[in-house]
Design a protein around this motif. Structure first.
Motif, PDB file in Angstrom:
ATOM      1  N   ARG A   1      20.705 -17.575  33.660  1.00 21.86           N
ATOM      2  CA  ARG A   1      22.141 -17.571  33.430  1.00 21.86           C
ATOM      3  C   ARG A   1      22.598 -19.010  33.244  1.00 21.86           C
ATOM      4  NH1 ARG A   1      25.525 -13.258  35.588  1.00 21.86           N
ATOM      5  NH2 ARG A   1      27.084 -14.856  36.000  1.00 21.86           N
ATOM      6  N   GLY A   2      23.711 -19.194  32.626  1.00 22.22           N
ATOM      7  CA  GLY A   2      24.243 -20.532  32.457  1.00 22.22           C
ATOM      8  C   GLY A   2      23.520 -21.287  31.376  1.00 22.22           C
ATOM      9  N   GLY A   3      22.930 -22.411  31.718  1.00 18.41           N
ATOM     10  CA  GLY A   3      22.316 -23.275  30.719  1.00 18.41           C
ATOM     11  C   GLY A   3      21.159 -22.639  29.972  1.00 18.41           C
ATOM     12  N   SER A   4      20.296 -21.949  30.671  1.00 22.76           N
ATOM     13  CA  SER A   4      19.124 -21.357  30.023  1.00 22.76           C
ATOM     14  C   SER A   4      19.142 -19.852  30.185  1.00 22.76           C
ATOM     15  CB  SER A   4      17.844 -21.921  30.641  1.00 22.76           C
ATOM     16  OG  SER A   4      16.713 -21.250  30.142  1.00 22.76           O
ATOM     17  N   THR A   5      19.041 -19.136  29.086  1.00 29.61           N
ATOM     18  CA  THR A   5      19.026 -17.675  29.151  1.00 29.61           C
ATOM     19  C   THR A   5      17.666 -17.127  28.749  1.00 29.61           C
ATOM     20  OG1 THR A   5      19.900 -17.544  26.910  1.00 29.61           O
ATOM     21  CG2 THR A   5      21.501 -17.493  28.718  1.00 29.61           C
ATOM     22  N   SER A   6      16.635 -17.916  28.977  1.00 32.89           N
ATOM     23  CA  SER A   6      15.295 -17.471  28.595  1.00 32.89           C
ATOM     24  C   SER A   6      14.865 -16.302  29.464  1.00 32.89           C
ATOM     25  CB  SER A   6      14.304 -18.622  28.724  1.00 32.89           C
ATOM     26  OG  SER A   6      14.233 -19.069  30.059  1.00 32.89           O
ATOM     27  N   THR A   7      13.970 -15.493  28.930  1.00 28.87           N
ATOM     28  CA  THR A   7      13.478 -14.313  29.629  1.00 28.87           C
ATOM     29  C   THR A   7      11.996 -14.441  29.915  1.00 28.87           C
ATOM     30  OG1 THR A   7      13.047 -13.186  27.539  1.00 28.87           O
ATOM     31  CG2 THR A   7      15.204 -12.833  28.552  1.00 28.87           C
ATOM     32  N   SER A   8      11.552 -13.685  30.894  1.00 28.57           N
ATOM     33  CA  SER A   8      10.147 -13.676  31.257  1.00 28.57           C
ATOM     34  C   SER A   8       9.794 -12.291  31.767  1.00 28.57           C
ATOM     35  CB  SER A   8       9.868 -14.741  32.328  1.00 28.57           C
ATOM     36  OG  SER A   8       8.509 -14.733  32.703  1.00 28.57           O
ATOM     37  N   TYR A   9       8.553 -11.877  31.480  1.00 31.86           N
ATOM     38  CA  TYR A   9       8.105 -10.539  31.879  1.00 31.86           C
ATOM     39  C   TYR A   9       6.713 -10.628  32.478  1.00 31.86           C
ATOM     40  CZ  TYR A   9      11.767  -9.175  28.586  1.00 31.86           C
ATOM     41  OH  TYR A   9      12.969  -9.034  27.921  1.00 31.86           O
ATOM     42  N   VAL A  10       6.439  -9.715  33.366  1.00 29.96           N
ATOM     43  CA  VAL A  10       5.061  -9.602  33.832  1.00 29.96           C
ATOM     44  C   VAL A  10       4.258  -8.926  32.733  1.00 29.96           C
ATOM     45  CG1 VAL A  10       5.609  -9.570  36.273  1.00 29.96           C
ATOM     46  CG2 VAL A  10       5.558  -7.422  34.996  1.00 29.96           C
ATOM     47  N   ASP A  11       2.971  -9.200  32.716  1.00 26.62           N
ATOM     48  CA  ASP A  11       2.128  -8.721  31.620  1.00 26.62           C
ATOM     49  C   ASP A  11       2.170  -7.201  31.454  1.00 26.62           C
ATOM     50  OD1 ASP A  11      -0.567 -11.178  32.033  1.00 26.62           O
ATOM     51  OD2 ASP A  11       1.377 -11.277  31.022  1.00 26.62           O
ATOM     52  N   SER A  12       2.274  -6.488  32.551  1.00 23.88           N
ATOM     53  CA  SER A  12       2.188  -5.027  32.492  1.00 23.88           C
ATOM     54  C   SER A  12       3.354  -4.372  31.760  1.00 23.88           C
ATOM     55  CB  SER A  12       2.086  -4.446  33.906  1.00 23.88           C
ATOM     56  OG  SER A  12       3.214  -4.808  34.666  1.00 23.88           O
ATOM     57  N   VAL A  13       4.457  -5.097  31.555  1.00 21.64           N
ATOM     58  CA  VAL A  13       5.613  -4.504  30.887  1.00 21.64           C
ATOM     59  C   VAL A  13       5.958  -5.205  29.586  1.00 21.64           C
ATOM     60  CG1 VAL A  13       6.546  -3.811  33.135  1.00 21.64           C
ATOM     61  CG2 VAL A  13       7.428  -5.870  32.022  1.00 21.64           C
ATOM     62  N   LYS A  14       5.259  -6.257  29.260  1.00 23.38           N
ATOM     63  CA  LYS A  14       5.551  -6.993  28.025  1.00 23.38           C
ATOM     64  C   LYS A  14       5.440  -6.073  26.815  1.00 23.38           C
ATOM     65  CE  LYS A  14       4.278 -11.717  29.308  1.00 23.38           C
ATOM     66  NZ  LYS A  14       3.270 -12.806  29.148  1.00 23.38           N
ATOM     67  N   GLY A  15       6.429  -6.187  25.943  1.00 21.12           N
ATOM     68  CA  GLY A  15       6.440  -5.369  24.738  1.00 21.12           C
ATOM     69  C   GLY A  15       7.029  -3.985  24.948  1.00 21.12           C
ATOM     70  N   ARG A  16       7.290  -3.614  26.198  1.00 23.08           N
ATOM     71  CA  ARG A  16       7.854  -2.284  26.483  1.00 23.08           C
ATOM     72  C   ARG A  16       9.228  -2.380  27.145  1.00 23.08           C
ATOM     73  NH1 ARG A  16       5.569   0.862  30.047  1.00 23.08           N
ATOM     74  NH2 ARG A  16       4.586  -0.793  31.298  1.00 23.08           N
ATOM     75  N   PHE A  17       9.413  -3.356  27.999  1.00 23.38           N
ATOM     76  CA  PHE A  17      10.678  -3.528  28.716  1.00 23.38           C
ATOM     77  C   PHE A  17      11.438  -4.722  28.151  1.00 23.38           C
ATOM     78  CE2 PHE A  17       9.310  -1.567  33.070  1.00 23.38           C
ATOM     79  CZ  PHE A  17       8.898  -0.422  32.399  1.00 23.38           C
ATOM     80  N   THR A  18      12.765  -4.638  28.171  1.00 27.73           N
ATOM     81  CA  THR A  18      13.612  -5.731  27.716  1.00 27.73           C
ATOM     82  C   THR A  18      14.719  -5.970  28.727  1.00 27.73           C
ATOM     83  OG1 THR A  18      13.204  -5.129  25.397  1.00 27.73           O
ATOM     84  CG2 THR A  18      15.044  -6.616  25.852  1.00 27.73           C
ATOM     85  N   ILE A  19      14.808  -7.194  29.201  1.00 31.39           N
ATOM     86  CA  ILE A  19      15.879  -7.557  30.118  1.00 31.39           C
ATOM     87  C   ILE A  19      16.986  -8.235  29.321  1.00 31.39           C
ATOM     88  CG2 ILE A  19      14.843  -9.804  30.704  1.00 31.39           C
ATOM     89  CD1 ILE A  19      15.928  -9.420  33.565  1.00 31.39           C
ATOM     90  N   SER A  20      18.226  -7.914  29.656  1.00 26.38           N
ATOM     91  CA  SER A  20      19.357  -8.531  28.972  1.00 26.38           C
ATOM     92  C   SER A  20      20.539  -8.554  29.924  1.00 26.38           C
ATOM     93  CB  SER A  20      19.714  -7.773  27.689  1.00 26.38           C
ATOM     94  OG  SER A  20      20.109  -6.444  27.990  1.00 26.38           O
ATOM     95  N   GLN A  21      21.594  -9.226  29.516  1.00 28.19           N
ATOM     96  CA  GLN A  21      22.769  -9.297  30.374  1.00 28.19           C
ATOM     97  C   GLN A  21      24.026  -9.406  29.536  1.00 28.19           C
ATOM     98  OE1 GLN A  21      22.322 -12.867  32.802  1.00 28.19           O
ATOM     99  NE2 GLN A  21      21.812 -14.108  31.030  1.00 28.19           N
ATOM    100  N   ASP A  22      25.102  -8.919  30.082  1.00 26.85           N
ATOM    101  CA  ASP A  22      26.423  -9.068  29.478  1.00 26.85           C
ATOM    102  C   ASP A  22      27.285  -9.747  30.526  1.00 26.85           C
ATOM    103  OD1 ASP A  22      28.997  -8.845  28.516  1.00 26.85           O
ATOM    104  OD2 ASP A  22      28.725  -6.830  27.732  1.00 26.85           O
ATOM    105  N   ASN A  23      27.444 -11.056  30.374  1.00 26.74           N
ATOM    106  CA  ASN A  23      28.168 -11.805  31.391  1.00 26.74           C
ATOM    107  C   ASN A  23      29.656 -11.466  31.422  1.00 26.74           C
ATOM    108  OD1 ASN A  23      25.872 -13.073  32.299  1.00 26.74           O
ATOM    109  ND2 ASN A  23      26.096 -14.838  30.944  1.00 26.74           N
TER     110      ASN A  23
END
Length: 127
Positions: free
Chosen positions: A53-75
């Motif tokens: 949040r704030g300055g950096s909105t980069s995302t990260s995933y554990v390997d087991s969910v990469k390509g299947r799950f997407t994290i996002s936010q609406d501030n």
């Protein structure tokens, strides 16, 4: 103090989709990282995805969910999401959202770095 409340859990068939939501209330100005964690019966709680949040909105995933799950936010709505596509039976767990005042780089998936937690929402994936 921030209060977090998850919703959107339920039962889904493998290969389907589900979207979890987490709404934050209270003072959110000091938050720098939001994460989704999960805990299956008899297992440790583990991090799934995180977003800055704030300055950096980069995302990260554990390997087991990469390509299947997407994290996002609406501030504007103080809401965090986890889009779960093509879930698998092994994704069955209680899902929790969490908030940290540390940056995601510093917090990682260390549970102790997240000071606020929701009550959890159950996700059950059937084959």
């Amino acid at each position: 103090q921030v209060q977090l409340s998850e919703s959107g859990g339920g039962s889904v068939q493998a290969g389907g989709s589900l979207r979890l939501s987490c709404t934050a209330s209270g003072y959110t100005g000091g938050l720098n990282c939001m994460g989704w964690f999960r805990q299956a019966p008899g297992k440790e709680r583990e991090g799934v995805a995180r977003i800055g949040r704030g300055g950096s909105t980069s995302t990260s995933y554990v390997d087991s969910v990469k390509g299947r799950f997407t994290i996002s936010q609406d501030n504007t709505k103080n809401t965090l999401y986890l889009q779960m596509d093509s879930p698998k039976p092994e994704d069955t767990a209680m899902y929790y959202c969490a908030a940290s005042s540390s940056t995601c780089l510093w917090a990682g998936y260390l549970r102790t770095k997240y000071s606020s937690w929701g009550q959890g929402t159950q996700v059950t994936v059937s084959s």
